[in-house]
Design a protein around this motif. Structure first.
Motif, PDB file in Angstrom:
ATOM      1  N   THR A  14       0.810  -1.226   0.000  1.00  0.00           N
ATOM      2  CA  THR A  14       0.000   0.000   0.000  1.00  0.00           C
ATOM      3  C   THR A  14       0.842   1.275   0.000  1.00  0.00           C
ATOM      4  O   THR A  14       0.308   2.352  -0.245  1.00  0.00           O
ATOM      5  N   LYS A  15       2.129   1.129   0.337  1.00  0.00           N
ATOM      6  CA  LYS A  15       3.044   2.270   0.480  1.00  0.00           C
ATOM      7  C   LYS A  15       2.592   3.211   1.596  1.00  0.00           C
ATOM      8  O   LYS A  15       2.885   4.394   1.586  1.00  0.00           O
ATOM      9  N   LYS A  16       1.872   2.666   2.572  1.00  0.00           N
ATOM     10  CA  LYS A  16       1.424   3.430   3.734  1.00  0.00           C
ATOM     11  C   LYS A  16       1.736   2.629   4.991  1.00  0.00           C
ATOM     12  O   LYS A  16       1.305   1.485   5.125  1.00  0.00           O
ATOM     13  N   LYS A  17       2.447   3.277   5.909  1.00  0.00           N
ATOM     14  CA  LYS A  17       2.708   2.627   7.186  1.00  0.00           C
ATOM     15  C   LYS A  17       1.427   2.619   8.012  1.00  0.00           C
ATOM     16  O   LYS A  17       0.501   3.379   7.759  1.00  0.00           O
ATOM     17  N   ILE A  18       1.411   1.759   9.010  1.00  0.00           N
ATOM     18  CA  ILE A  18       0.227   1.605   9.856  1.00  0.00           C
ATOM     19  C   ILE A  18       0.222   2.709  10.914  1.00  0.00           C
ATOM     20  O   ILE A  18       1.230   2.935  11.593  1.00  0.00           O
ATOM     21  N   PRO A  19      -0.907   3.428  11.054  1.00  0.00           N
ATOM     22  CA  PRO A  19      -0.998   4.493  12.064  1.00  0.00           C
ATOM     23  C   PRO A  19      -0.666   3.959  13.462  1.00  0.00           C
ATOM     24  O   PRO A  19      -0.977   2.817  13.802  1.00  0.00           O
ATOM     25  N   ARG A  20      -0.058   4.813  14.251  1.00  0.00           N
ATOM     26  CA  ARG A  20       0.393   4.414  15.586  1.00  0.00           C
ATOM     27  C   ARG A  20      -0.739   3.821  16.434  1.00  0.00           C
ATOM     28  O   ARG A  20      -0.548   2.808  17.104  1.00  0.00           O
ATOM     29  N   TYR A  25       0.850   1.210  19.194  1.00  0.00           N
ATOM     30  CA  TYR A  25       2.145   1.731  19.634  1.00  0.00           C
ATOM     31  C   TYR A  25       2.007   2.482  20.955  1.00  0.00           C
ATOM     32  O   TYR A  25       1.106   3.286  21.142  1.00  0.00           O
ATOM     33  N   SER A  26       2.911   2.174  21.878  1.00  0.00           N
ATOM     34  CA  SER A  26       2.991   2.915  23.135  1.00  0.00           C
ATOM     35  C   SER A  26       4.456   2.999  23.540  1.00  0.00           C
ATOM     36  O   SER A  26       5.302   2.336  22.947  1.00  0.00           O
ATOM     37  N   GLU A  27       4.734   3.782  24.529  1.00  0.00           N
ATOM     38  CA  GLU A  27       6.091   3.897  25.028  1.00  0.00           C
ATOM     39  C   GLU A  27       6.181   3.332  26.434  1.00  0.00           C
ATOM     40  O   GLU A  27       6.777   3.908  27.333  1.00  0.00           O
ATOM     41  N   ASN A  28       5.563   2.157  26.587  1.00  0.00           N
ATOM     42  CA  ASN A  28       5.541   1.460  27.875  1.00  0.00           C
ATOM     43  C   ASN A  28       6.090   0.048  27.731  1.00  0.00           C
ATOM     44  O   ASN A  28       5.575  -0.898  28.322  1.00  0.00           O
ATOM     45  N   ALA A  29       7.137  -0.119  26.940  1.00  0.00           N
ATOM     46  CA  ALA A  29       7.688  -1.449  26.697  1.00  0.00           C
ATOM     47  C   ALA A  29       8.290  -2.036  27.959  1.00  0.00           C
ATOM     48  O   ALA A  29       8.816  -1.325  28.814  1.00  0.00           O
ATOM     49  N   ARG A  30       8.222  -3.352  28.028  1.00  0.00           N
ATOM     50  CA  ARG A  30       8.878  -4.070  29.126  1.00  0.00           C
ATOM     51  C   ARG A  30      10.372  -4.147  28.810  1.00  0.00           C
ATOM     52  O   ARG A  30      10.767  -4.165  27.642  1.00  0.00           O
ATOM     53  N   PRO A  31      11.197  -4.248  29.821  1.00  0.00           N
ATOM     54  CA  PRO A  31      12.641  -4.389  29.562  1.00  0.00           C
ATOM     55  C   PRO A  31      12.908  -5.601  28.658  1.00  0.00           C
ATOM     56  O   PRO A  31      12.303  -6.655  28.819  1.00  0.00           O
ATOM     57  N   GLY A  32      13.792  -5.419  27.692  1.00  0.00           N
ATOM     58  CA  GLY A  32      14.146  -6.507  26.783  1.00  0.00           C
ATOM     59  C   GLY A  32      13.209  -6.671  25.610  1.00  0.00           C
ATOM     60  O   GLY A  32      13.448  -7.517  24.745  1.00  0.00           O
ATOM     61  N   GLN A  33      12.112  -5.916  25.561  1.00  0.00           N
ATOM     62  CA  GLN A  33      11.170  -6.032  24.457  1.00  0.00           C
ATOM     63  C   GLN A  33      10.707  -4.636  24.044  1.00  0.00           C
ATOM     64  O   GLN A  33       9.601  -4.212  24.332  1.00  0.00           O
ATOM     65  N   SER A  34      11.598  -3.926  23.361  1.00  0.00           N
ATOM     66  CA  SER A  34      11.293  -2.581  22.884  1.00  0.00           C
ATOM     67  C   SER A  34      11.714  -2.477  21.423  1.00  0.00           C
ATOM     68  O   SER A  34      12.298  -3.407  20.870  1.00  0.00           O
ATOM     69  N   ASN A  56      10.266   5.585  19.729  1.00  0.00           N
ATOM     70  CA  ASN A  56      11.233   5.627  20.811  1.00  0.00           C
ATOM     71  C   ASN A  56      11.932   4.271  20.844  1.00  0.00           C
ATOM     72  O   ASN A  56      11.307   3.256  21.156  1.00  0.00           O
ATOM     73  N   ASN A  57      13.213   4.251  20.512  1.00  0.00           N
ATOM     74  CA  ASN A  57      13.946   2.987  20.428  1.00  0.00           C
ATOM     75  C   ASN A  57      13.946   2.198  21.731  1.00  0.00           C
ATOM     76  O   ASN A  57      13.809   0.977  21.714  1.00  0.00           O
ATOM     77  N   GLU A  58      14.108   2.876  22.845  1.00  0.00           N
ATOM     78  CA  GLU A  58      14.258   2.198  24.143  1.00  0.00           C
ATOM     79  C   GLU A  58      12.935   1.845  24.818  1.00  0.00           C
ATOM     80  O   GLU A  58      12.839   0.827  25.488  1.00  0.00           O
ATOM     81  N   ARG A  59      11.899   2.678  24.642  1.00  0.00           N
ATOM     82  CA  ARG A  59      10.635   2.459  25.357  1.00  0.00           C
ATOM     83  C   ARG A  59       9.463   2.118  24.449  1.00  0.00           C
ATOM     84  O   ARG A  59       8.401   1.719  24.928  1.00  0.00           O
ATOM     85  N   GLY A  60       9.614   2.280  23.133  1.00  0.00           N
ATOM     86  CA  GLY A  60       8.509   2.046  22.217  1.00  0.00           C
ATOM     87  C   GLY A  60       8.230   0.577  21.973  1.00  0.00           C
ATOM     88  O   GLY A  60       9.120  -0.269  22.055  1.00  0.00           O
ATOM     89  N   ILE A  61       6.974   0.268  21.683  1.00  0.00           N
ATOM     90  CA  ILE A  61       6.542  -1.106  21.370  1.00  0.00           C
ATOM     91  C   ILE A  61       5.216  -1.019  20.618  1.00  0.00           C
ATOM     92  O   ILE A  61       4.435  -0.096  20.818  1.00  0.00           O
TER      93      ILE A  61
END
Length: 143
Positions: A14-20, A25-34, A56-61
């Protein structure tokens, strides 16, 4: 094909990314899974191959989290897409950079053609360049 892999295939189609919000998508990732642990992460760009917008690389999921090593590699999914559609990705869709890290350059990728071409992306490439879909020689699914 896993659910996250199928979502990436849909994005290519589709050439369209999926809306957050739709991606959960949230920035509440568990440690080791972000995002930084996900195969769809483009860390330096703070982007995802699947989810739209800055991540967010560290907290996003998101619900499309896929650990590195699970399912197909992003480059192999792109190759599968190209085989189905007969169309390479445009140069600007490839996240191309002029010099990749040692071991992650075009010369190290199974999709690189020594004539300067690429099986995945339109354009001409030098051996030291890289893109967001590199699959090292000897890795991923068989071409």
């Amino acid at each position: 094909m896993s659910v996250p892999d199928a979502a990436f295939f849909q994005v290519l189609n589709t050439k369209k990314k999926i809306p957050r919000a739709q991606a959960g998508y949230s920035e509440n990732a568990r440690p080791g899974q972000s995002c930084v642990k996900c195969k769809f992460n483009l860390g330096d760009e703070e982007k995802c191959h699947v989810v739209e917008g800055k991540i967010n690389n560290e907290r996003g999921i998101s619900k499309f989290f896929s650990s590195k090593g699970d399912g197909m590699l992003p480059g192999d999914i792109v190759w599968h897409f190209i085989k189905k559609t007969g169309k390479k990705l445009d140069y600007d869709e490839g996240y191309v950079i002029n010099e990749g890290a040692q071991g992650f350059q075009c010369r190290d990728c199974k999709f690189y053609l020594y004539s300067g071409g690429c099986l995945l992306i339109k354009g001409t490439f030098r051996p030291e360049m890289s893109c967001g879909f590199i699959v090292k020689i000897g890795q991923g699914t068989e071409v």
